[in-house]
Design a protein around this motif. Structure first.
Motif, PDB file in Angstrom:
ATOM      1  N   GLU A  24       0.963  13.231 -30.712  1.00 53.76           N
ATOM      2  CA  GLU A  24       2.374  12.896 -30.886  1.00 53.76           C
ATOM      3  C   GLU A  24       3.227  14.131 -31.133  1.00 53.76           C
ATOM      4  N   ARG A  25       2.647  15.163 -31.717  1.00 53.50           N
ATOM      5  CA  ARG A  25       3.389  16.415 -31.932  1.00 53.50           C
ATOM      6  C   ARG A  25       3.590  17.177 -30.642  1.00 53.50           C
ATOM      7  N   GLY A  26       2.793  16.890 -29.634  1.00 52.74           N
ATOM      8  CA  GLY A  26       2.887  17.593 -28.361  1.00 52.74           C
ATOM      9  C   GLY A  26       2.050  18.854 -28.385  1.00 52.74           C
ATOM     10  N   ILE A  27       1.225  19.016 -27.389  1.00 60.18           N
ATOM     11  CA  ILE A  27       0.361  20.186 -27.274  1.00 60.18           C
ATOM     12  C   ILE A  27       0.706  20.917 -25.990  1.00 60.18           C
ATOM     13  N   GLY A  28       0.968  22.200 -26.113  1.00 62.42           N
ATOM     14  CA  GLY A  28       1.168  23.041 -24.938  1.00 62.42           C
ATOM     15  C   GLY A  28      -0.134  23.756 -24.622  1.00 62.42           C
ATOM     16  N   ILE A  29      -0.464  23.853 -23.341  1.00 62.45           N
ATOM     17  CA  ILE A  29      -1.702  24.499 -22.908  1.00 62.45           C
ATOM     18  C   ILE A  29      -1.364  25.589 -21.895  1.00 62.45           C
ATOM     19  N   ARG A  30      -1.898  26.775 -22.131  1.00 61.63           N
ATOM     20  CA  ARG A  30      -1.810  27.862 -21.161  1.00 61.63           C
ATOM     21  C   ARG A  30      -3.232  28.171 -20.737  1.00 61.63           C
ATOM     22  N   PHE A  31      -3.497  28.046 -19.436  1.00 59.72           N
ATOM     23  CA  PHE A  31      -4.830  28.274 -18.887  1.00 59.72           C
ATOM     24  C   PHE A  31      -4.739  29.369 -17.843  1.00 59.72           C
ATOM     25  N   LYS A  32      -5.476  30.442 -18.065  1.00 58.20           N
ATOM     26  CA  LYS A  32      -5.459  31.614 -17.179  1.00 58.20           C
ATOM     27  C   LYS A  32      -4.041  32.137 -16.968  1.00 58.20           C
ATOM     28  N   GLY A  33      -3.250  32.112 -18.038  1.00 58.95           N
ATOM     29  CA  GLY A  33      -1.907  32.678 -17.991  1.00 58.95           C
ATOM     30  C   GLY A  33      -0.819  31.743 -17.492  1.00 58.95           C
ATOM     31  N   ALA A  34      -1.159  30.547 -17.028  1.00 55.19           N
ATOM     32  CA  ALA A  34      -0.165  29.598 -16.514  1.00 55.19           C
ATOM     33  C   ALA A  34      -0.139  28.342 -17.384  1.00 55.19           C
ATOM     34  N   GLU A  35       1.065  27.841 -17.662  1.00 52.30           N
ATOM     35  CA  GLU A  35       1.173  26.600 -18.435  1.00 52.30           C
ATOM     36  C   GLU A  35       0.730  25.427 -17.576  1.00 52.30           C
ATOM     37  N   ARG A  36      -0.055  24.534 -18.196  1.00 50.50           N
ATOM     38  CA  ARG A  36      -0.550  23.346 -17.494  1.00 50.50           C
ATOM     39  C   ARG A  36      -0.046  22.114 -18.209  1.00 50.50           C
ATOM     40  N   HIS A  37       0.353  21.103 -17.438  1.00 48.45           N
ATOM     41  CA  HIS A  37       0.833  19.853 -18.003  1.00 48.45           C
ATOM     42  C   HIS A  37      -0.049  18.680 -17.598  1.00 48.45           C
ATOM     43  N   ASP A  38      -1.155  18.960 -16.918  1.00 46.81           N
ATOM     44  CA  ASP A  38      -2.042  17.906 -16.418  1.00 46.81           C
ATOM     45  C   ASP A  38      -3.412  17.911 -17.090  1.00 46.81           C
ATOM     46  N   VAL A  39      -3.509  18.500 -18.277  1.00 46.49           N
ATOM     47  CA  VAL A  39      -4.799  18.658 -18.958  1.00 46.49           C
ATOM     48  C   VAL A  39      -5.187  17.357 -19.659  1.00 46.49           C
ATOM     49  N   GLU A  40      -6.376  16.864 -19.375  1.00 50.04           N
ATOM     50  CA  GLU A  40      -6.908  15.658 -20.013  1.00 50.04           C
ATOM     51  C   GLU A  40      -7.666  15.996 -21.305  1.00 50.04           C
ATOM     52  N   GLU A  41      -8.346  17.137 -21.319  1.00 50.61           N
ATOM     53  CA  GLU A  41      -9.132  17.562 -22.475  1.00 50.61           C
ATOM     54  C   GLU A  41      -9.261  19.080 -22.410  1.00 50.61           C
ATOM     55  N   TYR A  42      -9.365  19.714 -23.592  1.00 45.30           N
ATOM     56  CA  TYR A  42      -9.559  21.154 -23.615  1.00 45.30           C
ATOM     57  C   TYR A  42     -10.471  21.539 -24.765  1.00 45.30           C
ATOM     58  N   CYS A  43     -11.067  22.733 -24.655  1.00 44.50           N
ATOM     59  CA  CYS A  43     -11.840  23.331 -25.734  1.00 44.50           C
ATOM     60  C   CYS A  43     -11.551  24.835 -25.698  1.00 44.50           C
ATOM     61  N   ARG A  44     -10.873  25.328 -26.743  1.00 44.27           N
ATOM     62  CA  ARG A  44     -10.510  26.746 -26.782  1.00 44.27           C
ATOM     63  C   ARG A  44     -11.719  27.638 -26.993  1.00 44.27           C
ATOM     64  N   SER A  45     -12.623  27.266 -27.902  1.00 41.88           N
ATOM     65  CA  SER A  45     -13.754  28.139 -28.236  1.00 41.88           C
ATOM     66  C   SER A  45     -14.726  28.287 -27.061  1.00 41.88           C
ATOM     67  N   GLU A  46     -14.902  27.225 -26.267  1.00 43.40           N
ATOM     68  CA  GLU A  46     -15.810  27.296 -25.122  1.00 43.40           C
ATOM     69  C   GLU A  46     -15.090  27.742 -23.856  1.00 43.40           C
ATOM     70  N   GLY A  47     -13.755  27.753 -23.856  1.00 39.33           N
ATOM     71  CA  GLY A  47     -12.978  28.259 -22.734  1.00 39.33           C
ATOM     72  C   GLY A  47     -12.988  27.353 -21.511  1.00 39.33           C
ATOM     73  N   TRP A  48     -12.604  26.085 -21.672  1.00 42.03           N
ATOM     74  CA  TRP A  48     -12.525  25.192 -20.519  1.00 42.03           C
ATOM     75  C   TRP A  48     -11.463  24.122 -20.737  1.00 42.03           C
ATOM     76  N   ILE A  49     -11.006  23.560 -19.608  1.00 41.63           N
ATOM     77  CA  ILE A  49     -10.112  22.406 -19.627  1.00 41.63           C
ATOM     78  C   ILE A  49     -10.642  21.389 -18.627  1.00 41.63           C
ATOM     79  N   ARG A  50     -10.242  20.136 -18.789  1.00 44.42           N
ATOM     80  CA  ARG A  50     -10.546  19.080 -17.824  1.00 44.42           C
ATOM     81  C   ARG A  50      -9.228  18.559 -17.277  1.00 44.42           C
TER      82      ARG A  50
END
Length: 91
Positions: A24-50
């Protein structure tokens, strides 16, 4: 609440990493330097997004996802409710 988003988060309510209050707070995701708005799941420590594949669904009608690896940055798009209340009082 802290100002750091969780290490792993999912938008799927069936996932153990789902947290409605954080989403509800809203999460911003930057993946490989580009902002993504279609991320279903992410893990920062393992370095991946779905991300969901367009027009592809499983036999239950849920979108199929693909796992992409690379550097992941996450941040809150809005402050915590207590911060928002303080900010409204000063404006």
């Amino acid at each position: 609440m802290t100002d750091t988003p969780p290490d792993r988060l999912s938008t799927d309510p069936r996932s153990p990493f789902f947290d409605q209050s954080v989403l509800e707070r809203g999460i911003g995701i930057r993946f490989k330097g580009a902002e993504r708005h279609d991320v279903e799941e992410y893990c920062r420590s393992e370095g991946w997004i779905r991300v969901a594949l367009p027009k592809k669904v499983d036999r239950h009608g849920r979108p199929l996802t693909i796992k992409l690896t690379g550097p992941v940055e996450a941040w809150f798009e809005r402050g915590a409710e207590s911060d928002a209340g303080d900010g409204d009082a000063t404006q």
